[in-house]
Design a protein around this motif. Structure first.
Motif, PDB file in Angstrom:
ATOM      1  N   ARG A   1      11.708 -11.883  -5.631  1.00 20.58           N
ATOM      2  CA  ARG A   1      10.951 -11.454  -4.451  1.00 20.58           C
ATOM      3  C   ARG A   1      11.531 -10.156  -3.884  1.00 20.58           C
ATOM      4  O   ARG A   1      10.807  -9.296  -3.401  1.00 20.58           O
ATOM      5  CB  ARG A   1      10.939 -12.546  -3.381  1.00 20.58           C
ATOM      6  CG  ARG A   1      10.151 -13.754  -3.801  1.00 20.58           C
ATOM      7  CD  ARG A   1       9.371 -14.343  -2.618  1.00 20.58           C
ATOM      8  NE  ARG A   1       8.176 -14.996  -3.112  1.00 20.58           N
ATOM      9  CZ  ARG A   1       6.942 -14.493  -2.958  1.00 20.58           C
ATOM     10  NH1 ARG A   1       6.751 -13.380  -2.294  1.00 20.58           N
ATOM     11  NH2 ARG A   1       5.911 -15.122  -3.444  1.00 20.58           N
ATOM     12  N   GLN A   2      12.870 -10.056  -3.937  1.00 24.04           N
ATOM     13  CA  GLN A   2      13.491  -8.810  -3.451  1.00 24.04           C
ATOM     14  C   GLN A   2      13.046  -7.625  -4.303  1.00 24.04           C
ATOM     15  O   GLN A   2      12.756  -6.551  -3.789  1.00 24.04           O
ATOM     16  CB  GLN A   2      15.017  -8.911  -3.495  1.00 24.04           C
ATOM     17  CG  GLN A   2      15.584  -9.829  -2.428  1.00 24.04           C
ATOM     18  CD  GLN A   2      17.077 -10.013  -2.598  1.00 24.04           C
ATOM     19  OE1 GLN A   2      17.788  -9.097  -2.984  1.00 24.04           O
ATOM     20  NE2 GLN A   2      17.550 -11.205  -2.317  1.00 24.04           N
ATOM     21  N   ILE A   3      13.002  -7.847  -5.631  1.00 23.86           N
ATOM     22  CA  ILE A   3      12.530  -6.774  -6.515  1.00 23.86           C
ATOM     23  C   ILE A   3      11.106  -6.399  -6.125  1.00 23.86           C
ATOM     24  O   ILE A   3      10.769  -5.225  -5.978  1.00 23.86           O
ATOM     25  CB  ILE A   3      12.566  -7.225  -7.994  1.00 23.86           C
ATOM     26  CG1 ILE A   3      14.004  -7.440  -8.449  1.00 23.86           C
ATOM     27  CG2 ILE A   3      11.869  -6.213  -8.892  1.00 23.86           C
ATOM     28  CD1 ILE A   3      14.115  -7.946  -9.874  1.00 23.86           C
ATOM     29  N   TRP A   4      10.286  -7.431  -5.956  1.00 20.01           N
ATOM     30  CA  TRP A   4       8.867  -7.206  -5.714  1.00 20.01           C
ATOM     31  C   TRP A   4       8.603  -6.557  -4.348  1.00 20.01           C
ATOM     32  O   TRP A   4       7.771  -5.673  -4.224  1.00 20.01           O
ATOM     33  CB  TRP A   4       8.112  -8.535  -5.842  1.00 20.01           C
ATOM     34  CG  TRP A   4       6.632  -8.383  -5.801  1.00 20.01           C
ATOM     35  CD1 TRP A   4       5.800  -8.761  -4.797  1.00 20.01           C
ATOM     36  CD2 TRP A   4       5.812  -7.796  -6.813  1.00 20.01           C
ATOM     37  NE1 TRP A   4       4.518  -8.441  -5.110  1.00 20.01           N
ATOM     38  CE2 TRP A   4       4.481  -7.842  -6.347  1.00 20.01           C
ATOM     39  CE3 TRP A   4       6.062  -7.215  -8.066  1.00 20.01           C
ATOM     40  CZ2 TRP A   4       3.401  -7.341  -7.082  1.00 20.01           C
ATOM     41  CZ3 TRP A   4       4.997  -6.726  -8.796  1.00 20.01           C
ATOM     42  CH2 TRP A   4       3.685  -6.779  -8.313  1.00 20.01           C
ATOM     43  N   HIS A   5       9.340  -7.025  -3.313  1.00 17.63           N
ATOM     44  CA  HIS A   5       9.015  -6.565  -1.963  1.00 17.63           C
ATOM     45  C   HIS A   5       9.890  -5.422  -1.454  1.00 17.63           C
ATOM     46  O   HIS A   5       9.546  -4.769  -0.481  1.00 17.63           O
ATOM     47  CB  HIS A   5       9.093  -7.738  -0.977  1.00 17.63           C
ATOM     48  CG  HIS A   5       8.012  -8.751  -1.182  1.00 17.63           C
ATOM     49  ND1 HIS A   5       6.702  -8.495  -0.892  1.00 17.63           N
ATOM     50  CD2 HIS A   5       8.049 -10.010  -1.690  1.00 17.63           C
ATOM     51  CE1 HIS A   5       5.963  -9.557  -1.186  1.00 17.63           C
ATOM     52  NE2 HIS A   5       6.768 -10.495  -1.684  1.00 17.63           N
TER      53      HIS A   5
ATOM     54  N   GLY B   1      10.198   0.613  -2.776  1.00 12.40           N
ATOM     55  CA  GLY B   1      11.143   1.708  -2.532  1.00 12.40           C
ATOM     56  C   GLY B   1      11.053   2.818  -3.562  1.00 12.40           C
ATOM     57  O   GLY B   1      11.287   3.990  -3.251  1.00 12.40           O
ATOM     58  N   ILE B   2      10.741   2.461  -4.822  1.00 11.93           N
ATOM     59  CA  ILE B   2      10.676   3.511  -5.839  1.00 11.93           C
ATOM     60  C   ILE B   2       9.235   3.919  -6.149  1.00 11.93           C
ATOM     61  O   ILE B   2       8.988   4.710  -7.052  1.00 11.93           O
ATOM     62  CB  ILE B   2      11.396   3.095  -7.147  1.00 11.93           C
ATOM     63  CG1 ILE B   2      10.755   1.870  -7.767  1.00 11.93           C
ATOM     64  CG2 ILE B   2      12.884   2.859  -6.892  1.00 11.93           C
ATOM     65  CD1 ILE B   2      11.331   1.535  -9.158  1.00 11.93           C
ATOM     66  N   MET B   3       8.302   3.375  -5.377  1.00 14.26           N
ATOM     67  CA  MET B   3       6.880   3.678  -5.639  1.00 14.26           C
ATOM     68  C   MET B   3       6.566   5.174  -5.648  1.00 14.26           C
ATOM     69  O   MET B   3       5.836   5.639  -6.530  1.00 14.26           O
ATOM     70  CB  MET B   3       6.004   2.943  -4.615  1.00 14.26           C
ATOM     71  CG  MET B   3       4.643   2.594  -5.144  1.00 14.26           C
ATOM     72  SD  MET B   3       4.790   1.737  -6.737  1.00 14.26           S
ATOM     73  CE  MET B   3       3.116   1.661  -7.227  1.00 14.26           C
ATOM     74  N   PRO B   4       7.096   5.962  -4.700  1.00 13.33           N
ATOM     75  CA  PRO B   4       6.790   7.396  -4.751  1.00 13.33           C
ATOM     76  C   PRO B   4       7.205   8.031  -6.080  1.00 13.33           C
ATOM     77  O   PRO B   4       6.460   8.828  -6.653  1.00 13.33           O
ATOM     78  CB  PRO B   4       7.602   7.971  -3.589  1.00 13.33           C
ATOM     79  CG  PRO B   4       7.805   6.846  -2.648  1.00 13.33           C
ATOM     80  CD  PRO B   4       7.887   5.617  -3.505  1.00 13.33           C
ATOM     81  N   THR B   5       8.395   7.633  -6.576  1.00 10.15           N
ATOM     82  CA  THR B   5       8.858   8.168  -7.854  1.00 10.15           C
ATOM     83  C   THR B   5       7.950   7.722  -8.986  1.00 10.15           C
ATOM     84  O   THR B   5       7.586   8.512  -9.862  1.00 10.15           O
ATOM     85  CB  THR B   5      10.296   7.697  -8.124  1.00 10.15           C
ATOM     86  OG1 THR B   5      11.085   7.989  -6.982  1.00 10.15           O
ATOM     87  CG2 THR B   5      10.884   8.375  -9.333  1.00 10.15           C
ATOM     88  N   ILE B   6       7.560   6.436  -8.960  1.00  9.02           N
ATOM     89  CA  ILE B   6       6.670   5.925 -10.011  1.00  9.02           C
ATOM     90  C   ILE B   6       5.367   6.717 -10.006  1.00  9.02           C
ATOM     91  O   ILE B   6       4.896   7.166 -11.044  1.00  9.02           O
ATOM     92  CB  ILE B   6       6.387   4.415  -9.811  1.00  9.02           C
ATOM     93  CG1 ILE B   6       7.679   3.606  -9.994  1.00  9.02           C
ATOM     94  CG2 ILE B   6       5.317   3.924 -10.778  1.00  9.02           C
ATOM     95  CD1 ILE B   6       7.527   2.109  -9.752  1.00  9.02           C
ATOM     96  N   MET B   7       4.810   6.906  -8.811  1.00 11.24           N
ATOM     97  CA  MET B   7       3.530   7.633  -8.724  1.00 11.24           C
ATOM     98  C   MET B   7       3.670   9.061  -9.231  1.00 11.24           C
ATOM     99  O   MET B   7       2.819   9.556  -9.965  1.00 11.24           O
ATOM    100  CB  MET B   7       3.013   7.637  -7.275  1.00 11.24           C
ATOM    101  CG  MET B   7       2.348   6.363  -6.818  1.00 11.24           C
ATOM    102  SD  MET B   7       1.202   5.627  -8.013  1.00 11.24           S
ATOM    103  CE  MET B   7      -0.098   6.852  -8.036  1.00 11.24           C
TER     104      MET B   7
END
Lengths: 319, 303
Positions: free
Chosen positions: A223-227, A232-238
């Motif tokens: 859940r920690q990974i998911w939430h 937290g790394i979504m901007p980098t992923i995008m």
């Protein structure tokens, strides 16, 4: 009236004066900076912008002896020849299939690796995994493809192992149906570790108190990974996703020309390798430039579209 | 910080769910280690094996079969490999030196504040990351207009700057405190002195990573040599390797015989060649590994 006119003209004069004054002042102050930039700008003009200018031979009946200027314009003839040619759909299909497969398997792989590395409790083990998985990135394509050909040969390692469980030998590199998978999986083998660096770097910027809060709320590690970690790394992923989508129509010709052979050509030949064959090997410069330009333009369009989409979805964009 | 959280996590007693997670995670990582390492080890073990034992063997290798260094003796005795090595070393040293000078000059100039034309120049540079004229116009420029066929220029000058590396270095130069630069300027230093005496000494980790990236790029590159070199005497190592590893296997794959100008090469020699061509890079990079995150991070996450 007159005074007003005079006023505006002096205003204009001072404005343009001040512009040129600023240019002169900037040049005086930064003369060494501009001196340093001279070879750099020259490099970009000669080796990046002259080829862009040279790409106009896509619209010309190009004869090297006559040069770019002397060759006659023929409009979209090369493009039409390409679109109507027997290889067009095959090239498009192979290019998109390899990229599609790589987007599904190759893009998430380093993200998953980074998430899992981040959860390792032993720092030393983490470093070992990192050191080992970075290694293939430093091995040359020639060697990687050489190893792939060797392991997948009829009497190679993979077939030896398959024989142990009673599966007969397959000549993997001569069967078109295996090519896409081999291309993508060998690419993942080579780049998964290296690709994870950027996500690990992004993970280090996440505020640790977010994890503390999640733990207080009783969140499990998954859940920690998911939430926490993934948002937290979504901007980098995008960001990397946009850049990746901008490459949807390119498959590296370097790896392809090492991996393809007359028997797997049906699935192996991509736009870039076709450009190489037509242009460099057969010296059909105008036509191959047209194919290359078509490829660049489509890629650029993909990039812009992905950027738009991303900006629309969550305000992350390249520009 | 990573260490602290890891220890803190380890200190807390784990629930069964946590433990399952750890077991699965460690198993996956060990599997990844095997999948990554085994092909490399296989090549290494095979290169030290005796050819007859190796061709009789089936399945994985857990060590060399009957230790033998004959393959290496043959590889080192092969003149084209020696020549390829020397050519590669030359292209790599010259190419990397050119890369470093050009990238440092560009990164320093673009990392300065108060440069009026910085914006347009940055645009000019960054635009080339997203759009290019393509392979053929570049080839025509280098081969026909500049007439660089069979010259070292063709392998080095067209790749003098990697824009990504330029941006990484620029970001790293921007992190050098402005006060140091001001102090040097008051002492009468010009930009060249500031670059040499202040900025470069404070950016050594980033410079080391960039140097490694460029050097590895030159060491591993084969395509420009394939396109721009006709004379075999000038071939870099990777082109020789391509003949041994790929052209050879393709020939035997399609026709069953190897082509005339390439001597048939035994299995172990093939593996020894890979080792000889790859080891110099593989022993180099772990020393610079701790700088990678920093080097790659700055250019990309921030931009």
């Amino acid at each position: 009236m007159k005074t007003a006119q005079a006023l505006t003209s002096t205003k204009k004069a001072t404005r343009s004066n001040s512009f040129w004054a600023r240019v002169v002042k900037d040049f005086r102050r930064n003369k060494y900076i501009y001196l340093m930039l001279t070879p750099v700008i020259l490099y970009y003009l000669v080796f990046h912008y002259i080829p862009m200018y040279g790409a106009q031979i896509a619209f010309k009946d190009f004869f090297p002896a006559r040069g770019i200027w002397g060759s006659p314009w023929i409009g979209f003839e090369h493009f039409e020849t390409f679109f109507e040619g027997i290889y067009f759909w095959r090239l498009i299909r192979n290019t998109l299939a390899i990229n599609g497969l790589d987007l599904i398997l190759g893009f998430p792989a380093p993200i998953i690796l980074a998430l899992l590395l981040n959860e390792l409790t032993s720092e030393r083990f983490k470093r070992v995994v990192q050191t080992v998985t970075y290694m293939p990135h430093f091995i040359s394509l020639v060697v990687v493809v050489g190893m792939v050909l060797d392991f997948l040969a009829r009497d190679g390692l993979i077939n030896q192992l398959l024989a142990l469980v009673g599966i007969g030998p397959t000549a993997f590199m001569q069967e078109p149906k295996y090519y896409w998978m081999i291309y993508v999986l060998s690419g993942i083998w080579q780049s998964i570790g290296w690709g994870s660096i950027i996500y690990l770097a992004a993970i280090t910027t996440i505020d640790p108190t977010l994890y503390e809060a999640a733990k207080v709320d009783g969140a499990s590690r998954l859940r920690q990974i998911w939430h926490v970690t993934i948002p937290g790394i979504m901007p980098t992923i995008m960001l990397l996703f946009i850049l990746r989508v901008g490459q949807m129509m390119s498959v590296g010709y370097e790896k392809t020309i090492l991996m393809y052979n007359p028997l797997n050509m049906e699935t192996a030949d991509v736009i870039a390798s076709y450009v190489y064959r037509k242009g460099i090997l057969e010296a059909d410069f105008g036509f191959s430039s047209a194919v290359g330009l078509f490829n660049s333009v489509i890629n650029f369009a993909f990039l812009i579209a992905a950027n738009r989409m991303s900006r629309h979805l969550n305000q992350n964009s390249l520009w | 910080m990573g260490i602290v959280t890891a220890r803190r996590r380890a200190a807390i007693r784990k629930s069964p769910g946590e433990r399952t997670f750890d077991i699965v995670n460690y198993s996956l990582m060990i599997l990844l280690l095997i999948v990554t390492l085994y092909p490399i080890l296989h090549v290494l073990f095979a290169s030290f094996s005796s050819p007859s034992l190796l061709s009789a063997h089936r399945g994985v290798l857990l060590g060399p079969l009957g230790f033998s260094t004959d393959a290496y003796k043959t590889v080192f005795a092969n003149p084209s490999i020696g020549l390829g090595y020397r050519n590669t070393l030359f292209y790599m040293s010259f190419g990397t030196a050119l890369n470093m000078v050009m990238t440092i000059l560009g990164a320093y100039a673009l990392s300065r504040r108060n440069v009026m034309w910085k914006g347009p120049i940055m645009f000019l540079i960054v635009f080339t990351m997203f759009f290019n004229g393509g392979l053929i116009p570049t080839y025509l420029l280098v081969a026909k207009n500049l007439n660089w066929i069979d010259t070292p220029w063709a392998l080095t000058v067209p790749v003098a700057i990697n824009t990504w590396n330029l941006l990484i270095l620029k970001t790293s130069f921007e992190a050098v405190p402005e006060a140091l630069e001001e102090a040097a300027r008051i002492d009468g230093a010009n930009d060249f002195t500031i670059l040499w005496r202040v900025v470069i000494p404070l950016s050594l980790p980033a410079l080391a990573v960039i140097l490694l990236f460029y050097a590895v790029g030159h060491w591993n590159s084969f395509f420009s040599a394939l396109v721009y070199l006709r004379n075999r005497e000038l071939y870099p190592l990777q082109l020789i390797l391509r003949e041994i590893l790929i052209a050879n296997s393709m020939d035997s794959m399609t026709s069953g015989v190897s082509s005339g100008d390439i001597e048939p090469i035994g299995v172990t020699i093939k593996y020894a060649t890979i080792v000889v061509a790859t080891v110099p890079i593989l022993i180099l990079y772990p020393f610079l590994q701790r700088f990678f995150v920093k080097g790659v991070l700055v250019g990309s996450v921030k931009e």
